[in-house]
Each structure stands twice: as C-alpha cells, then as structure tokens.
Motif scaffolding. Sequence first.
Motif, PDB file in Angstrom:
ATOM      1  N   VAL A   1      26.551  56.251   7.040  1.00  0.00           N
ATOM      2  CA  VAL A   1      25.163  56.168   6.772  1.00  0.00           C
ATOM      3  C   VAL A   1      24.171  55.914   7.979  1.00  0.00           C
ATOM      4  CG1 VAL A   1      25.568  55.430   4.297  1.00  0.00           C
ATOM      5  CG2 VAL A   1      25.262  53.678   6.358  1.00  0.00           C
ATOM      6  N   ALA A   2      24.833  55.406   9.014  1.00  0.00           N
ATOM      7  CA  ALA A   2      24.012  55.137  10.148  1.00  0.00           C
ATOM      8  C   ALA A   2      24.827  54.830  11.589  1.00  0.00           C
ATOM      9  CB  ALA A   2      22.956  53.674  10.018  1.00  0.00           C
ATOM     10  N   THR A   3      24.326  55.332  12.871  1.00  0.00           N
ATOM     11  CA  THR A   3      24.920  55.093  13.705  1.00  0.00           C
ATOM     12  C   THR A   3      24.005  54.554  15.001  1.00  0.00           C
ATOM     13  OG1 THR A   3      24.789  57.250  14.569  1.00  0.00           O
ATOM     14  CG2 THR A   3      26.755  56.798  13.384  1.00  0.00           C
ATOM     15  N   ILE A   4      24.777  53.717  15.819  1.00  0.00           N
ATOM     16  CA  ILE A   4      23.856  53.458  17.116  1.00  0.00           C
ATOM     17  C   ILE A   4      24.799  53.557  18.370  1.00  0.00           C
ATOM     18  CG2 ILE A   4      24.364  50.960  16.633  1.00  0.00           C
ATOM     19  CD1 ILE A   4      21.676  50.101  17.616  1.00  0.00           C
ATOM     20  N   THR A   5      24.095  54.107  19.395  1.00  0.00           N
ATOM     21  CA  THR A   5      24.701  54.091  20.680  1.00  0.00           C
ATOM     22  C   THR A   5      24.652  53.000  21.373  1.00  0.00           C
ATOM     23  OG1 THR A   5      22.977  55.200  21.842  1.00  0.00           O
ATOM     24  CG2 THR A   5      24.268  56.629  20.398  1.00  0.00           C
ATOM     25  N   SER A   6      25.367  53.031  22.690  1.00  0.00           N
ATOM     26  CA  SER A   6      25.107  51.968  23.504  1.00  0.00           C
ATOM     27  C   SER A   6      23.752  51.919  24.033  1.00  0.00           C
ATOM     28  CB  SER A   6      26.169  51.891  24.776  1.00  0.00           C
ATOM     29  OG  SER A   6      26.081  53.342  25.333  1.00  0.00           O
ATOM     30  N   ASP A   7      23.089  52.863  24.167  1.00  0.00           N
ATOM     31  CA  ASP A   7      21.646  53.246  24.507  1.00  0.00           C
ATOM     32  C   ASP A   7      20.732  53.170  23.567  1.00  0.00           C
ATOM     33  OD1 ASP A   7      22.736  55.963  26.967  1.00  0.00           O
ATOM     34  OD2 ASP A   7      22.752  53.724  27.285  1.00  0.00           O
ATOM     35  N   LEU A   8      21.314  52.475  22.216  1.00  0.00           N
ATOM     36  CA  LEU A   8      20.302  52.167  21.308  1.00  0.00           C
ATOM     37  C   LEU A   8      19.752  53.435  20.650  1.00  0.00           C
ATOM     38  CD1 LEU A   8      18.510  48.817  22.680  1.00  0.00           C
ATOM     39  CD2 LEU A   8      20.526  49.122  21.487  1.00  0.00           C
TER      40      LEU A   8
END
Length: 125
Positions: free
Chosen positions: A50-57
Amino acid sequence: QVQLVESGGGLVQAGSSLRLSCAASRRVFSLNENAMGWYRQAPGKQRELVATITSDLITSYSDSVRGRFTISKNNARNTIYLQMDSLKPGDTGVYYCNYVSLSPTWNKTRPLGSWGQGTQVTVSS
C-alpha cells in the motif's frame, strides 16, 4: 535476524484515523537506510503493498490509499509510520511492514525480510 514489530492497529468507525508504527528489533538495522513498505492483507485475499518510502523520503502509494494514507519516518527512533485517514471498511486487514526492493512497476516491488506478526485494523461501517 532483524524482527520488525508493527503496532497501532485497532477497531474504528469509517471516516476515522489511525497511525501505525513499525520498529526494528535490532539497532544495527537502520530503517532509515533501506526502502521500506507497508503491506496489508484482507481476509481471504493476498497481501498487497500500500505504501513505500525510500531512504531519500520519496513516497509512493497504491491507488486505493493515495490521498488518504501517509508513510513517514522518524530517524531518531528508527521507526516508520503509516498515518491512515478517512478509513473505509475496505481498509480492514492485517498491516505489515517490511524492507523492500523497489521496482518502477508497483506490483513488482518485493519484500526482502521476514514478516512480523502485523497489526490488525478493523474499520466498521
């Protein structure tokens, strides 16, 4: 092995909000340096991202939650969150977090770690 621990679920009425948390059991594993994702599994259905976030936000969302859910990080607490607003009965399920290998194709993003116990979210109509 790193264990991811989800919390914050509950029983709420449609239109309500919840905030889920995901913390790593080992400090040496930094949630901040890995792409992370929230998944959910509704009764009788496959687990879905449903959602993802990278190390760079950089954040991404499935069509079903975009505009209602927000994924975020707290670097100091080594924790990621899923703020869920305007909840619907269709959001009911067990929610899990995991670190992921991102793909430009949404459904090809893969979970990389073991699954935790998840946290139950139930939305009544």
